[in-house]
Design a protein around this motif. Structure first.
Motif, mmCIF file in Angstrom:
data_model
loop_
_atom_site.group_PDB
_atom_site.id
_atom_site.type_symbol
_atom_site.label_atom_id
_atom_site.label_comp_id
_atom_site.label_asym_id
_atom_site.label_seq_id
_atom_site.Cartn_x
_atom_site.Cartn_y
_atom_site.Cartn_z
ATOM 1 N N SER A 260 -1.360 -9.588 -3.977
ATOM 2 C CA SER A 260 -0.882 -10.100 -3.102
ATOM 3 C C SER A 260 -0.178 -9.173 -2.034
ATOM 4 C CB SER A 260 0.320 -11.449 -3.211
ATOM 5 O OG SER A 260 -0.114 -11.977 -3.866
ATOM 6 N N ARG A 261 -0.751 -9.205 -0.566
ATOM 7 C CA ARG A 261 -0.297 -8.426 0.523
ATOM 8 C C ARG A 261 0.884 -9.118 1.140
ATOM 9 N NH1 ARG A 261 -5.574 -4.730 2.137
ATOM 10 N NH2 ARG A 261 -5.316 -3.202 0.344
ATOM 11 N N TYR A 262 1.881 -8.106 1.753
ATOM 12 C CA TYR A 262 3.113 -8.578 2.201
ATOM 13 C C TYR A 262 3.235 -8.035 3.548
ATOM 14 C CZ TYR A 262 3.842 -9.524 -2.447
ATOM 15 O OH TYR A 262 3.874 -10.064 -3.994
ATOM 16 N N SER A 263 3.950 -8.721 4.656
ATOM 17 C CA SER A 263 3.933 -8.131 6.029
ATOM 18 C C SER A 263 4.797 -7.012 6.119
ATOM 19 C CB SER A 263 4.292 -9.409 6.773
ATOM 20 O OG SER A 263 4.681 -8.988 8.366
ATOM 21 N N TYR A 264 4.496 -6.180 6.916
ATOM 22 C CA TYR A 264 5.460 -5.027 7.359
ATOM 23 C C TYR A 264 6.679 -5.760 8.005
ATOM 24 C CZ TYR A 264 1.670 -1.830 7.293
ATOM 25 O OH TYR A 264 0.475 -1.114 6.784
ATOM 26 N N TYR A 265 6.706 -6.981 8.460
ATOM 27 C CA TYR A 265 7.858 -7.639 9.238
ATOM 28 C C TYR A 265 9.099 -7.738 8.350
ATOM 29 C CZ TYR A 265 10.670 -11.804 10.256
ATOM 30 O OH TYR A 265 11.620 -12.648 10.532
ATOM 31 N N TRP A 266 9.022 -7.670 7.139
ATOM 32 C CA TRP A 266 10.215 -7.714 6.211
ATOM 33 C C TRP A 266 10.876 -6.648 6.117
ATOM 34 C CZ3 TRP A 266 11.196 -12.533 5.362
ATOM 35 C CH2 TRP A 266 10.289 -13.535 5.249
ATOM 36 N N MET A 267 10.017 -5.273 6.159
ATOM 37 C CA MET A 267 10.796 -4.044 6.331
ATOM 38 C C MET A 267 11.665 -4.038 7.475
ATOM 39 S SD MET A 267 7.996 -1.478 4.786
ATOM 40 C CE MET A 267 9.018 -0.086 5.380
ATOM 41 N N GLY A 268 10.758 -4.506 8.613
ATOM 42 C CA GLY A 268 11.639 -4.287 9.996
ATOM 43 C C GLY A 268 12.815 -5.124 10.176
ATOM 44 N N LEU A 269 12.762 -6.325 9.397
ATOM 45 C CA LEU A 269 13.653 -7.377 9.553
ATOM 46 C C LEU A 269 15.092 -6.651 8.720
ATOM 47 C CD1 LEU A 269 14.663 -10.231 10.336
ATOM 48 C CD2 LEU A 269 13.756 -10.906 8.304
ATOM 49 N N ALA A 270 14.586 -6.199 7.661
ATOM 50 C CA ALA A 270 15.604 -5.779 6.816
ATOM 51 C C ALA A 270 16.518 -4.420 7.429
ATOM 52 C CB ALA A 270 15.278 -5.116 5.343
ATOM 53 N N GLN A 271 15.672 -3.692 8.041
ATOM 54 C CA GLN A 271 16.290 -2.596 8.739
ATOM 55 C C GLN A 271 17.110 -2.994 9.880
ATOM 56 O OE1 GLN A 271 12.763 -0.276 9.780
ATOM 57 N NE2 GLN A 271 12.969 1.011 8.092
ATOM 58 N N GLU A 272 16.776 -4.154 10.751
ATOM 59 C CA GLU A 272 17.527 -4.562 11.934
ATOM 60 C C GLU A 272 18.786 -5.285 11.353
ATOM 61 O OE1 GLU A 272 14.946 -7.231 13.782
ATOM 62 O OE2 GLU A 272 13.761 -5.751 14.431
ATOM 63 N N ASN A 273 18.866 -5.508 10.101
ATOM 64 C CA ASN A 273 19.888 -6.234 9.306
ATOM 65 C C ASN A 273 20.802 -5.401 8.576
ATOM 66 O OD1 ASN A 273 20.056 -9.332 10.110
ATOM 67 N ND2 ASN A 273 17.874 -8.687 10.075
ATOM 68 N N GLY A 274 20.784 -4.190 8.721
ATOM 69 C CA GLY A 274 21.694 -3.447 7.961
ATOM 70 C C GLY A 274 21.322 -2.795 6.716
ATOM 71 N N TRP A 275 20.121 -3.205 6.229
ATOM 72 C CA TRP A 275 19.772 -2.820 4.852
ATOM 73 C C TRP A 275 19.062 -1.403 4.719
ATOM 74 C CZ3 TRP A 275 20.059 -5.946 0.548
ATOM 75 C CH2 TRP A 275 20.517 -7.023 0.765
ATOM 76 N N ASP A 276 19.478 -0.819 3.841
ATOM 77 C CA ASP A 276 18.621 0.692 3.432
ATOM 78 C C ASP A 276 17.367 0.430 2.799
ATOM 79 O OD1 ASP A 276 20.694 2.213 4.506
ATOM 80 O OD2 ASP A 276 21.780 1.591 2.526
ATOM 81 N N VAL A 277 16.132 0.664 3.185
ATOM 82 C CA VAL A 277 14.811 0.141 2.682
ATOM 83 C C VAL A 277 14.447 1.204 1.836
ATOM 84 C CG1 VAL A 277 12.858 -0.572 3.345
ATOM 85 C CG2 VAL A 277 14.370 -1.345 4.730
ATOM 86 N N CYS A 278 13.850 0.680 0.439
ATOM 87 C CA CYS A 278 13.086 1.590 -0.271
ATOM 88 C C CYS A 278 11.720 0.778 -0.432
ATOM 89 C CB CYS A 278 13.747 1.808 -1.823
ATOM 90 S SG CYS A 278 12.692 2.549 -2.767
ATOM 91 N N LEU A 279 10.627 1.673 0.222
ATOM 92 C CA LEU A 279 9.322 1.275 -0.052
ATOM 93 C C LEU A 279 8.596 1.950 -1.292
ATOM 94 C CD1 LEU A 279 6.673 0.257 1.163
ATOM 95 C CD2 LEU A 279 6.246 2.358 2.383
#
Length: 619
Positions: A260-279
């Motif tokens: 299953s492939r997921y959208s980049y949208y979730w990374m952007g949403l997390a960054q906008e809402n103050g999360w540190d993102v680990c890919l």
């Protein structure tokens, strides 16, 4: 610069680029292209379409002919076949179908065969992660060159990120979790539809420091992200964004198990809402890091892994990238374990006979060398000595309280900190002198090639993705056309979890085999019997599934052991395709699975191995 279309953040652009001018779906809309691709895939098998006996499936040559008629661009990817023939001959000589792991191979089998080498060894070390990435100095010469090559391959700038090596992918996750400040940034949000050792290590580390861990949910049976729930988890954890960070968001972009492939949208949403993102890029195929979305959305951390040679024992190491502008996140971390140095195998250099020029698609790294009897250089000897001294230092530090350790690291004024810095500086000076001395005393210069990475670079993203897309969708379609005989409802032999035939599915298939009564065949048994037919498959466990209705829940519970709930997960067989996979590989897997249409296949296999080995074989 033109802004990317909204579809780009659903990973559409890479797939649109993959289409060739004569692809039937390339000239149409996105919706129409998906429909046409599914229709085209359905024609890639024998017109009979359904097979109820393993002897009725078409032979390899006929199947390949049908497949290339449906996918006329597949033969244009034969450059990968030539690389496989010349550089990975062991796959043909041993008749081995390797579908059991992903990642990136550093070297080719031809290099190993020529030099009879293990290429490199790893040396474990325990250090403070922040001091290591900010003041660690240079590692062994081979490791430095390896880092440079990996940065280029992953399309990441060394000016933007620091890179540390770990023993494996699981330890890369653990090192990050142990260093991350869950004491203040208390939340951990993960997006995995399967059981993952690295994620489990992160969850344990988070909870040990009073953090809160939450998984995303996935709908049954397509294993899609439950969008409303994930959006709520991302946006609702912290009402006051200005005062406090939310925590760590760990996101894979693609499932390593279901494809299953997921959208980049979730990374952007997390960054906008103050999360540190680990890919987590562990499930990425070769060259996937070149996709558009990743160039626009840079994560704070990135995890991936590399192994030595495809089709061999997949030993290797993990990689943890840390964005330099975010390195302060791990500033107060204690000493972590799991980091390694990577050095040349003693007396087994990876040198070519002749110097090779640098051309497009191939990166050649220069290195001075001495005779084989002097391969255990002064540099490596010093590292071994320092390892013992560092261990003694760590024993002293372990006697101190955690608060004292943090203060020492912050202030950097204690005697121990000064001693570590002094020791590091001395070691750097010693190694630099050793390099100069070796260069001055050796008249020979050789080149080091990471030929496995060079092959991926020479093929490129478009060719690799096109090739793998055709193969994985052919296999999914072929599985769907195996039906048990004498069944009114046409009981399917194989059940696939996750996406079926799709333009943009990942190169992984998870499935289970069912007998004519509809009962699941133990996945470990399928894996074991495949191994006896020289086909390597892997095993995984689906988790974090949510049910839309009672019938769905009853269905999945029927697939697990009676005494177990789905909380323990659903075991599945897993197939992974890469750019060196060819049509014969997927055909042989299909032919093997079709044998389960014979109700007595398992029993026949048991008697077969009893007669060969003259003993009872438990399967």
């Amino acid at each position: 610069m033109t802004s990317p279309c909204r579809e780009c953040f659903r990973r559409c652009c890479p797939n649109q680029l993959l289409g060739q001018p004569d692809d039937p779906y390339q000239q149409t809309t996105t919706h129409q292209s998906r429909y046409d691709f599914i229709s085209t895939t359905a024609l890639s098998l024998n017109p009979n379409m359904q097979f109820t006996n393993h002897e009725s499936i078409p032979p390899l040559d006929q199947s390949f002919s049908n497949m290339t008629r449906a996918y006329p661009n597949y033969p244009k990817t034969d450059q990968a076949d030539r690389i496989r023939e010349h550089e990975y001959s062991h796959l043909t000589l041993t008749n081995h179908v390797c579908l059991d792991y992903n990642g990136h191979g550093l070297f080719s089998y031809a290099q190993q065969l020529h030099w009879d080498t293990t290429f490199f060894n790893i040396i474990y070390k325990s250090v403070n992660l922040y001091m290591h990435i900010t003041r660690g100095g240079h590692g062994p010469e081979f490791e430095t060159m390896l880092k440079e090559r990996i940065f280029r391959f992953m399309n990441i700038s060394s000016d933007e990120y620091s890179l540390v090596f770990t023993a494996n992918q699981m330890l890369a996750c653990k090192v990050l979790a142990d260093a991350y400040p869950f004491q203040t940034n208390r939340n951990l949000l993960t997006v995995y539809d399967h059981e993952n050792e690295g994620v489990e290590a992160m969850i344990e580390s988070c909870r040990r420091r009073s953090g809160r861990a939450e998984p995303a949910g996935f709908s049954w049976p397509n294993m899609r992200i439950m969008s409303k729930r994930l959006r709520k988890l991302i946006m609702s954890k912290n009402k006051n964004k200005k005062k406090k960070k939310r925590g760590l968001f760990v996101f894979p972009l693609q499932s390593r198990v279901t494809g299953s492939r997921y959208s980049y949208y979730w990374m952007g949403l997390a960054q906008e809402n103050g999360w540190d993102v680990c890919l987590d890029a562990s499930a990425f195929g070769a060259k996937d890091m070149e996709t558009l979305g990743l160039s626009l959305l840079r994560s704070d951390f990135l995890i991936c892994s590399f192994y030595k040679v495809f089709g061999e024992n997949p030993s290797g190491f993990g990689c943890l990238f840390i964005k330099k502008s975010r390195s302060s996140l791990v500033k107060n971390s204690a000493v972590v374990t799991g980091l390694v140095n990577i050095v040349h195998s003693v007396n087994r250099p990876l040198f070519l006979e002749e110097s090779r020029s640098t051309d497009h698609g191939k990166t050649v790294l220069s290195s001075s060398s001495s005779s084989s009897s002097k391969q255990e250089t002064f540099e490596i000897q010093e590292i071994k000595k320092t390892k013992t001294e560092i261990r003694e230092i760590e024993e002293i530090k372990e006697k101190k309280t955690e608060i004292q350790e943090i203060e020492e690291i912050k202030e950097e004024k204690t005697e121990l900190s000064f001693f570590e810095i002094w020791k590091r500086d001395v070691l750097v000076e010693i190694k630099e002198k050793a390099r100069k001395n070796e260069a001055s005393t050796s008249g020979a210069h050789s080149d080091i090639e990471f030929r496995g990475l060079d092959h991926a670079d020479s093929l490129g993203l478009l060719l690799i993705s096109t090739r793998v897309r055709y193969l994985v969708n052919w296999l999914v379609n072929a599985f769907g056309n195996l039906k048990h005989p004498h069944s009114e409802d046409g009981v399917p032999l194989v059940r696939i979890y996750g996406p079926k035939v799709r333009v943009d599915r990942g190169p992984v298939v998870s499935f289970n085999v069912f007998d004519w009564k509809g009962e699941k065949v133990d996945p470990t048994l399928v894996q074991k019997l495949a191994g006896r037919h020289n086909i390597s498959l892997s095993y995984a466990v689906l988790k974090n599934v949510n049910f839309v209705d009672k019938s769905s829940e009853d269905e999945i519970r029927s697939l697990t052991k009676k005494k177990e709930g789905f909380d323990l997960g659903l075991p599945v067989v897993m197939v992974t395709l890469g750019f060196l996979t060819n049509f014969e590989d997927v055909y042989r897997l299909w032919a093997f699975v079709s044998r389960f249409l014979d109700a007595d296949f398992v029993e026949k296999e048991r008697w077969r191995y009893m007669s060969i080995n003259q003993t009872t074989i438990e399967i």
